[in-house]
Design a protein around this motif. Sequence first.
Motif, PDB file in Angstrom:
ATOM      1  N   LEU A  15       0.821  -0.746  -0.187  1.00  0.00           N
ATOM      2  CA  LEU A  15      -0.039  -0.023   0.068  1.00  0.00           C
ATOM      3  C   LEU A  15       0.285   1.450   0.051  1.00  0.00           C
ATOM      4  O   LEU A  15       2.310   1.159   0.950  1.00  0.00           O
ATOM      5  CB  LEU A  15      -0.858  -0.198   1.084  1.00  0.00           C
ATOM      6  CG  LEU A  15      -1.796  -1.185   1.237  1.00  0.00           C
ATOM      7  CD1 LEU A  15      -1.506  -1.863   2.392  1.00  0.00           C
ATOM      8  CD2 LEU A  15      -3.578  -1.084   1.389  1.00  0.00           C
ATOM      9  N   HIS A  19      -2.847   8.755   3.023  1.00  0.00           N
ATOM     10  CA  HIS A  19      -4.606   8.587   3.473  1.00  0.00           C
ATOM     11  C   HIS A  19      -4.883   7.308   4.441  1.00  0.00           C
ATOM     12  O   HIS A  19      -5.449   6.564   4.003  1.00  0.00           O
ATOM     13  CB  HIS A  19      -5.493   8.727   2.114  1.00  0.00           C
ATOM     14  CG  HIS A  19      -5.357  10.163   1.580  1.00  0.00           C
ATOM     15  ND1 HIS A  19      -5.416  11.274   2.238  1.00  0.00           N
ATOM     16  CD2 HIS A  19      -4.802   9.851   0.507  1.00  0.00           C
ATOM     17  CE1 HIS A  19      -5.345  12.605   1.110  1.00  0.00           C
ATOM     18  NE2 HIS A  19      -5.233  11.603  -0.349  1.00  0.00           N
ATOM     19  N   ARG A  23      -7.602   3.654   3.953  1.00  0.00           N
ATOM     20  CA  ARG A  23      -7.292   2.581   2.909  1.00  0.00           C
ATOM     21  C   ARG A  23      -8.098   1.160   3.379  1.00  0.00           C
ATOM     22  O   ARG A  23      -8.735   0.067   2.397  1.00  0.00           O
ATOM     23  CB  ARG A  23      -5.403   2.048   3.558  1.00  0.00           C
ATOM     24  CG  ARG A  23      -4.763   3.146   2.947  1.00  0.00           C
ATOM     25  CD  ARG A  23      -3.621   2.669   3.112  1.00  0.00           C
ATOM     26  NE  ARG A  23      -3.303   2.312   4.710  1.00  0.00           N
ATOM     27  CZ  ARG A  23      -1.553   1.826   4.507  1.00  0.00           C
ATOM     28  NH1 ARG A  23      -1.176   2.674   3.643  1.00  0.00           N
ATOM     29  NH2 ARG A  23      -1.494   2.002   6.213  1.00  0.00           N
ATOM     30  N   GLU A  26     -11.367   1.452   1.854  1.00  0.00           N
ATOM     31  CA  GLU A  26     -11.468   1.096   0.182  1.00  0.00           C
ATOM     32  C   GLU A  26     -11.326  -0.077  -0.358  1.00  0.00           C
ATOM     33  O   GLU A  26     -12.089  -0.775  -0.978  1.00  0.00           O
ATOM     34  CB  GLU A  26      -9.961   2.179  -0.705  1.00  0.00           C
ATOM     35  CG  GLU A  26     -10.358   2.509  -1.631  1.00  0.00           C
ATOM     36  CD  GLU A  26      -8.819   2.277  -2.512  1.00  0.00           C
ATOM     37  OE1 GLU A  26      -8.572   3.181  -3.927  1.00  0.00           O
ATOM     38  OE2 GLU A  26      -7.949   1.788  -2.177  1.00  0.00           O
ATOM     39  N   THR A  68      -7.924  -0.173  -6.980  1.00  0.00           N
ATOM     40  CA  THR A  68      -7.733   1.094  -5.961  1.00  0.00           C
ATOM     41  C   THR A  68      -6.391   1.882  -6.350  1.00  0.00           C
ATOM     42  O   THR A  68      -5.796   2.130  -6.811  1.00  0.00           O
ATOM     43  CB  THR A  68      -7.194  -0.011  -5.035  1.00  0.00           C
ATOM     44  OG1 THR A  68      -7.017   0.737  -4.216  1.00  0.00           O
ATOM     45  CG2 THR A  68      -6.521  -1.160  -5.439  1.00  0.00           C
ATOM     46  N   CYS A  70      -5.549   3.066  -3.080  1.00  0.00           N
ATOM     47  CA  CYS A  70      -4.170   2.869  -1.881  1.00  0.00           C
ATOM     48  C   CYS A  70      -3.720   2.226  -2.285  1.00  0.00           C
ATOM     49  O   CYS A  70      -2.768   2.402  -1.150  1.00  0.00           O
ATOM     50  CB  CYS A  70      -5.585   3.132  -1.304  1.00  0.00           C
ATOM     51  SG  CYS A  70      -7.289   4.354  -0.870  1.00  0.00           S
ATOM     52  N   ARG A 181      -2.379   3.799  -9.492  1.00  0.00           N
ATOM     53  CA  ARG A 181      -2.024   5.060  -8.708  1.00  0.00           C
ATOM     54  C   ARG A 181      -1.846   5.894  -9.589  1.00  0.00           C
ATOM     55  O   ARG A 181      -1.646   7.021  -9.229  1.00  0.00           O
ATOM     56  CB  ARG A 181      -0.845   5.068  -8.037  1.00  0.00           C
ATOM     57  CG  ARG A 181      -0.823   3.645  -7.081  1.00  0.00           C
ATOM     58  CD  ARG A 181      -1.598   4.601  -5.220  1.00  0.00           C
ATOM     59  NE  ARG A 181       0.019   5.724  -4.879  1.00  0.00           N
ATOM     60  CZ  ARG A 181      -1.032   6.314  -4.154  1.00  0.00           C
ATOM     61  NH1 ARG A 181      -2.248   6.371  -3.269  1.00  0.00           N
ATOM     62  NH2 ARG A 181       0.289   7.634  -3.356  1.00  0.00           N
ATOM     63  N   CYS A 203      -7.192  12.025  -6.182  1.00  0.00           N
ATOM     64  CA  CYS A 203      -6.482  10.768  -4.865  1.00  0.00           C
ATOM     65  C   CYS A 203      -7.956  10.059  -4.349  1.00  0.00           C
ATOM     66  O   CYS A 203      -8.536   8.959  -4.449  1.00  0.00           O
ATOM     67  CB  CYS A 203      -5.190  10.792  -3.999  1.00  0.00           C
ATOM     68  SG  CYS A 203      -5.247   8.998  -3.409  1.00  0.00           S
ATOM     69  N   ILE A 207     -10.786   7.296  -4.216  1.00  0.00           N
ATOM     70  CA  ILE A 207     -11.409   7.225  -2.889  1.00  0.00           C
ATOM     71  C   ILE A 207     -12.886   7.094  -2.834  1.00  0.00           C
ATOM     72  O   ILE A 207     -13.356   5.789  -2.517  1.00  0.00           O
ATOM     73  CB  ILE A 207     -10.310   7.227  -1.718  1.00  0.00           C
ATOM     74  CG1 ILE A 207      -8.939   7.364  -1.696  1.00  0.00           C
ATOM     75  CG2 ILE A 207     -10.909   6.902  -0.300  1.00  0.00           C
ATOM     76  CD1 ILE A 207      -8.053   7.569  -1.704  1.00  0.00           C
TER      77      ILE A 207
END
Length: 423
Positions: A15, A19, A23, A26, A68, A70, A181, A203, A207
């Motif tokens: 990860l 944040h 995580r 999410e 994801t 995160c 990402r 971001c 999320i």
Amino acid sequence: MALAAPPLRRYLLLLAQEHLEFRLPEITSLLSLYGGQFSSEQEIRVNSPFWILSIPSEEMARGLMKRTVCAKSIFELWGHGGSAGELYACLKNYPMDKMLPYLQSDSTYKVHIHTFNKTLTQAQKIKKIDALEFLPFKGKVNLKNPEHIFWILEDYGMDPNNVPEEPFHLYFGRWIADGQRELIESYSVKKRHFIGNTSMDACLSFIMANHGRVKPNDVVYDPFVGTGGLLISSAHFGAYVCGADIDYNTIHGLGKASRKNQKWRGPDENIRANLRQYGLEKYYLDALVSDSSRPIWRKGMLFDAIITDPPYGIREATRRTGSQKETVKSAERSTDNHIFVSSSYHLSDIFFDLLKFAAEYLVMGGRLVYWLPIYRPEYTEEIIPRHPCLKLISNCEQMLSSHTSRRLITMEKVKEFKVSLNS
């Protein structure tokens, strides 16, 4: 006779270290979206970048990583331990039939080393890779374009001022997929065509969409849409999006610009243009100039998710439509011959109206995701707004200052809405 559930396989999730509170909700939300669940067998240290997950299939693991923001990567976990010796012993016990498909003589591979909180020299890395010679690798090494990538991951703890000589934990696994990402950069607000003072960070927008379990063909609504930043992340995941806002100029892209060195907004600065910028215009339904405190929608469940950032007076004023004839105890609200003006919209009213709206207009199982401003010295969980039709799923804090923060609240509709005589 019920069929037995497939045995859960173990995966290692790497990860990003930002944040942190966001995580777990999410990952949990995305697992449930793909038909999995967060079992009690998971080995989670909430602030650690390494989580061991038990997931039914590699297909579900890949699905998780397609969403994801995160997590950086996921691996099929072959072994782990608190020392190199423990790791090697664990690897020697890993079933050979699960290893062999990736170690064939006609395949190519490479081994990558990832360390958290420590930098290794190239010589140290090579020594660690050579120590794995007991594994039956039969293929050829290909550093540029291998078929299979294996990772050694080492955790040297969370304290940069006290880095141990040896890692606290070691992992070895086969790389499966990377997370999303790169969306943070490609959807950056800095590059966006149309922005406002409070446009949501890319971001956090993704999320929020993941907490809301947004999926293709959903209809997602933002009652405080502003420049439409939250619509973009939902549309990226294939949902049809719409919104409303009381500010005529924002909806129509008129008035003063929010960018430095630009006085007025350009002719094509609007929500539709933002979605067009990312190739998502086909998912845009519309945005209405409307007061979210007043009913405008026909009765019935309309939305799969409501994802919003209500105005709370820090950088955007809270307004509602009022009338020059309106009084506090007005029972009837006829609009005939009234000139509408803006009146103050109290914070508690905003969230009361929002939860009631979500309870009425969300489909069963649909989610409401919104930000709640907090004065930290007085915060308790009791101040989180509640509604009998909505179940609290998660509550994550983002610090703004030593005394203020905002909390991302996720709720799920679990009960049918019934109109009461007082509503």
